[in-house]
Design an enzyme around this catalytic site. Structure first.
Site, PDB file in Angstrom:
ATOM      1  N   HIS A 119       0.841  -1.202   0.000  1.00  0.00           N
ATOM      2  CA  HIS A 119       0.000   0.000   0.000  1.00  0.00           C
ATOM      3  C   HIS A 119       0.880   1.257   0.000  1.00  0.00           C
ATOM      4  CE1 HIS A 119      -3.482   2.513   1.542  1.00  0.00           C
ATOM      5  NE2 HIS A 119      -2.451   3.238   1.973  1.00  0.00           N
ATOM      6  N   GLU A 120       1.844   1.308   0.888  1.00  0.00           N
ATOM      7  CA  GLU A 120       2.684   2.515   0.970  1.00  0.00           C
ATOM      8  C   GLU A 120       3.512   2.694  -0.299  1.00  0.00           C
ATOM      9  OE1 GLU A 120       2.013   4.623   3.065  1.00  0.00           O
ATOM     10  OE2 GLU A 120       0.878   3.361   4.447  1.00  0.00           O
ATOM     11  N   HIS A 174      -9.742   7.453   3.954  1.00  0.00           N
ATOM     12  CA  HIS A 174      -9.588   6.061   4.384  1.00  0.00           C
ATOM     13  C   HIS A 174     -10.934   5.385   4.633  1.00  0.00           C
ATOM     14  CE1 HIS A 174      -5.588   7.718   5.422  1.00  0.00           C
ATOM     15  NE2 HIS A 174      -5.168   6.532   5.030  1.00  0.00           N
TER      16      HIS A 174
END
Lengths: 93, 366
Positions: free
Chosen positions: B185-186, B287
């Site tokens: 994800h990062e 989010h």
């Protein structure tokens, strides 16, 4: 001087995971008191808030409120706007 | 036009560059241009407070422009070979990147977080390189710099524009961030940044988050060799604290069900536009509302079966490279995935029918 710090955001986006601290500077040891007064001086916070903020994916946002004898001032700072030394200080508080 | 650096010395009203364009320039420009754009945006924000009529600077282009990102990034990189991983120990301080403890080719350090960061970065590099022909996060072989042990009891992981950083968690809400879907994800945030970017607020920000979740999940599924129906479609499985009632941070298969806990409350992610959350928190719920496009991707994969990182992943990757709209809405993105599906699978193909059905099921018509 009383410093209140509330953070939100981050990868998880979970409110309960966010930091929330209130500290009375007068109750701190001398060195800590001095460091806090320098780092959280309102004009210094205002200057940081004006700094450009780059990519902020998953980063935190801090709401810092400083109250002294005369008044209360609040600042919203992105994590990327806060110097590492000051973040370390927040972690120590 | 007001693109020169001299613009920053003008009165803002004299500058005709609209705010949406400044935001793109702040996102995509070289350091000087980005700084200029940010300074102008600050001025614009100040004016906006003073003069309500300046609230909106205009609308984005109706049609995507064929730009450098689109043309360069969809072509497989030449000389694509190996990652250049550089793992640092932050030693629980905030300064980045910290002490270099493992470089490319070095053996394990014996520090679990560092070795996980190293191995996972290799998995994510491999996904983008072998499946999508991309050479690292920027497409040009940039080093994969990561810091573990970032800050003290830090409940977060992030991409800062040049590197990844991972906290240890406080042991209560989070126990770690070193998990492949999180690392993917990062790193995907880096890919998104170098693919033209998506402004990190509201729907475009939720798309940024969703696309990062998609490639994080695909990195994990590919590493485990899982087909669609074998995967759990969880993001951040096992990273919540030992006392937390929850399996993961997010579920792409069933948004809103990843956790339900006295301390954390209920997972707030919606799966349908009817439940879109309007909020000013979390950069406009980036989010939270990412659950909607996340679920559309899951549904599309479930309809097709097989390996999600193959055709579905290629469609999402191609859509990202050709989007060229940093303020894209969910609907814009859905259209872009359809264009990519037509290019890769053919107009009228079963894949495009299933893709339309997936988006419709989450409340987005294309």
């Amino acid at each position: 001087m009383i410093i209140e710090i509330a953070a939100q955001g981050g990868f998880g986006g979970i409110a309960a995971a966010n930091l929330h601290k209130t500290i009375d500077v007068q109750d701190q040891p001398e060195q800590m008191r001095q460091d806090l007064c320098e780092a959280f001086e309102p004009d210094q916070l205002a200057r940081l808030a004006r700094q450009p903020c780059g990519d902020c994916a998953d980063r935190l946002t801090y709401r810092i409120t400083v109250t002294d004898d005369r008044r209360t001032r609040s600042f919203t700072l992105r994590e990327a706007q806060i110097p590492p030394d000051m973040l370390d200080l927040i972690d120590q508080m | 036009m007001c693109f020169s650096l001299h613009c920053s010395h003008h009165h803002p009203v004299a500058c005709i560059v609209p705010p949406y364009m400044l935001r793109v320039m702040a996102l995509r420009g070289d350091p000087r241009t980005a700084e200029m754009a940010r300074a102008l945006l600050k001025q614009t924000e100040k004016l906006r407070d003073e003069r309500a009529e300046l609230n909106r600077g205009g609308l984005p282009p109706a049609h995507p422009i064929s730009g450098a990102f689109a043309t360069a990034a969809v072509s497989p990189a030449e000389g694509l070979c190996c990652p250049d991983r550089r793992i640092h120990d932050g030693q629980h301080k905030a300064a980045l990147p910290g002490k270099l403890i493992r470089s490319e080719g070095d053996g394990p350090t014996g520090i679990p977080d560092a070795d996980t960061a190293y191995d996972a970065a290799g998995q994510v590099f491999s996904l983008f390189a072998k499946e999508y022909g991309r050479n690292s996060l920027d497409g040009e072989g940039m080093p994969l710099v990561a810091t573990v042990h970032h800050r003290r009891d830090y409940n977060n992981a992030f991409w800062n524009g040049t590197q990844m950083a991972y906290g240890t968690g406080d042991g209560k809400v989070f126990r770690t961030f070193l998990e492949l879907s999180v690392i993917g994800h990062e790193m995907a945030h880096g890919v998104i940044q170098h693919s033209g970017g998506l402004i990190y607020e509201n729907q475009s920000g939720a798309l940024n988050e969703s696309i990062a979740d998609v490639f994080g999940s695909l990195a994990l599924q590919r590493a485990l060799g899982q087909e669609v129906h074998q995967a759990d479609w969880l993001v951040g499985r096992g990273i919540l604290g030992p006392g937390i009632n929850g399996a993961a941070l997010r579920s792409m298969k069933a948004p809103g069900t990843a956790y339900s806990d006295d301390l954390l409350g209920q997972d707030p992610q919606p799966w349908h536009m009817d439940h879109f959350v309007a909020t000013s928190d979390d950069n406009g719920g980036v989010h939270i509302n990412s659950g909607i496009p996340n679920h559309a991707f899951y549904l599309f994969c479930a309809y097709l079966g097989g390996r999600a990182w193959e055709l579905p992943g290629r469609i999402w990757y191609r859509a990202l490279q050709t989007l060229n709209n940093p303020m894209a809405s969910f609907s814009d993105w859905a259209d872009q995935t359809m264009d990519a599906a037509i290019e890769l699978a053919g107009r009228g193909s079963i894949e495009t029918v299933m893709l339309r059905r997936a988006w419709k099921l989450v409340g987005i018509a294309i």
